[in-house]
Write an enzyme that holds these catalytic residues in place. Structure first.
Site, PDB file in Angstrom:
ATOM      1  N   LYS A 147      41.803  33.156  14.556  1.00 24.56           N
ATOM      2  CA  LYS A 147      40.527  33.875  14.467  1.00 24.56           C
ATOM      3  C   LYS A 147      40.297  34.714  15.711  1.00 24.56           C
ATOM      4  O   LYS A 147      39.821  35.861  15.631  1.00 24.56           O
ATOM      5  CB  LYS A 147      39.390  32.881  14.256  1.00 24.56           C
ATOM      6  CG  LYS A 147      39.401  32.225  12.890  1.00 24.56           C
ATOM      7  CD  LYS A 147      38.542  30.981  12.836  1.00 24.56           C
ATOM      8  CE  LYS A 147      38.748  30.248  11.522  1.00 24.56           C
ATOM      9  NZ  LYS A 147      38.125  28.919  11.503  1.00 24.56           N
ATOM     10  N   GLN A 191      34.132  25.068  13.941  1.00 27.53           N
ATOM     11  CA  GLN A 191      35.371  24.757  13.247  1.00 27.53           C
ATOM     12  C   GLN A 191      35.305  23.365  12.626  1.00 27.53           C
ATOM     13  O   GLN A 191      35.023  22.385  13.298  1.00 27.53           O
ATOM     14  CB  GLN A 191      36.555  24.834  14.223  1.00 27.53           C
ATOM     15  CG  GLN A 191      37.902  24.552  13.587  1.00 27.53           C
ATOM     16  CD  GLN A 191      38.297  25.605  12.556  1.00 27.53           C
ATOM     17  OE1 GLN A 191      38.088  26.801  12.760  1.00 27.53           O
ATOM     18  NE2 GLN A 191      38.853  25.168  11.447  1.00 27.53           N
ATOM     19  N   ASP A 214      29.533  31.913   8.492  1.00 26.50           N
ATOM     20  CA  ASP A 214      30.271  31.085   7.542  1.00 26.50           C
ATOM     21  C   ASP A 214      29.552  30.999   6.206  1.00 26.50           C
ATOM     22  O   ASP A 214      30.154  30.633   5.190  1.00 26.50           O
ATOM     23  CB  ASP A 214      30.456  29.675   8.107  1.00 26.50           C
ATOM     24  CG  ASP A 214      31.867  29.431   8.636  1.00 26.50           C
ATOM     25  OD1 ASP A 214      32.778  30.148   8.200  1.00 26.50           O
ATOM     26  OD2 ASP A 214      32.041  28.545   9.477  1.00 26.50           O
TER      27      ASP A 214
END
Length: 387
Positions: A147, A191, A214
């Site tokens: 990422k 994460q 997200d």
């Protein structure tokens, strides 16, 4: 965020057929042809090229319990040298079309990079993404590195916090709060999975709605479920699935779609997105009776259950389009790593029935990170009222 799309998805078990016919085959690989739906404008010409793809016997694999890092790359295919694209398409029409997520993600990153460059020139601002990693899982660390690398490739500034496995839930929330208050940070990603002693719901809910790139906040999911409302963000993996369907010109309106798996991260939002596109949607899960029969009715199948090779050729209607979200490591003595990656779908069987299919790796995986970058850009544009 889900690790490589499905590692956070609840695994479900279904009975499946046991026939197999592993072989090599030719497949069309087409690069995306339609415009990016995030306000970016580039159109790419479709190119088609045949390629021999090695497949494996679906019955020979056994799940491998591992947290090892995995490489989600496939060999890229260059455009044909001539302009005879249509003739090539006609000549190879009998072969399944491979929906190349790696190629699509590359195009999207280029579009995002161009938009960020324009934004910097206009208002001297670049988007910022903060990632919080807790613990020492090798796969999670690899995803965070990927990422970060993706952010750098498009001009997004990345911020990273790495906390010890035994850190408290309050420590994580403290960092989230600081990023919530930082105007240079437009998106915050925690994460997943978190250590067992942490309440995942509490941690994710601490991310402010405007920076929930997200798309996991209950308000975002709730808005997604309402026909007359728009969420600020859509979860990255299901958003990537729909984006692939759009870019490859797959019609959704009026089609029958089946989503296999009902996780909050992939299955449920994927079903909601398909409904927004006017598909008639069924969700198959661990308590579904006759899942094979239901799936066989679908024009579009999205599978996200985390079970290697569960979806067999007998499950799929001829001519359907199959999006395989699963990324599952299985033992392979011939591989230098001791394992290889397969999806939820038995590729060599389904590819003989479907009209189009995503490979594993190289299908949905690259699109998940591309959609994260897209959501971060959207967050920055919204924060600065930049059109």
């Amino acid at each position: 965020m889900a690790s490589a799309a499905t590692s956070s998805t609840a695994a479900v078990m279904f009975s499946s057929a046991t026939t197999s016919d592993g072989c090599s085959r030719l497949a069309d690989r087409i690069s995306p042809a339609t415009a990016f739906r995030g306000g970016l404008t580039r159109n790419a010409a479709a190119v088609i090229k045949t390629r021999t793809i090695k497949t494996h016997d679906c019955n020979s694999v056994s799940p491998r319990s591992s947290s090892s890092a995995v490489d989600d790359a496939v060999v890229s295919i260059s455009p044909p040298d001539s302009n005879d694209v249509l003739l090539t398409a006609m000549a190879t029409e009998a072969y399944v079309k491979v929906i190349d997520g790696k190629s699509a993600a590359k195009e999207i990153r280029e579009e995002i990079a161009s938009e960020i460059s324009r934004m910097k020139e206009s208002i001297d601002v670049v988007p910022g993404l903060a990632v919080i990693l807790v613990g020492e899982r090798k796969d999670s660390a690899t995803y965070v590195r990927n990422k970060k690398k993706a952010c750098e490739s498009v001009g997004i500034k990345s911020y990273e916090v790495h906390l010890a496995e035994d850190s408290s839930e309050q420590e994580v929330i403290k960092y989230i709060s600081s990023f919530n208050d930082d105007p240079s940070v437009n998106g915050i990603l925690v994460q997943l999975p978190l250590p067992f002693h942490m309440n995942e719901r509490n941690v994710l809910n601490a991310v402010c709605l405007e920076k929930d790139v997200d798309g996991f906040n209950p308000l975002n999911i709730g808005l997604l479920a309402m026909r007359d409302r728009e969420p600020l963000f859509v979860p990255c993996t299901p958003k990537g699935c729909i984006e692939l369907l759009h870019r490859y010109g797959v019609p959704i309106k009026g089609k029958r779609a089946v989503v296999i798996g009902r996780s909050n991260i992939v299955g449920m939002p994927a079903a909601l997105l398909l409904q927004r596109e006017d598909a008639t949607v069924s969700i198959v899960h661990s308590r579904t009776k006759n899942p094979e029969e239901i799936t066989r009715e679908a024009d579009i199948v999205i599978s996200a259950v985390g079970q290697p090779n569960m979806i067999r050729g007998s499950w799929i209607k001829s001519g359907s389009v199959v999006i395989d979200v699963g990324i599952n490591p299985v033992e392979d003595a011939k591989s230098s790593r001791g394992y290889r990656l397969v999806g939820d779908v038995c590729y060599e069987e389904v590819s003989k029935v479907a009209s189009a299919i995503t490979p594993v790796p190289g299908g949905v995986g690259p699109m998940t990170i591309a959609m994260l970058l897209s959501n971060t850009l959207v967050a920055a544009k919204r924060a600065y009222d930049y059109k």
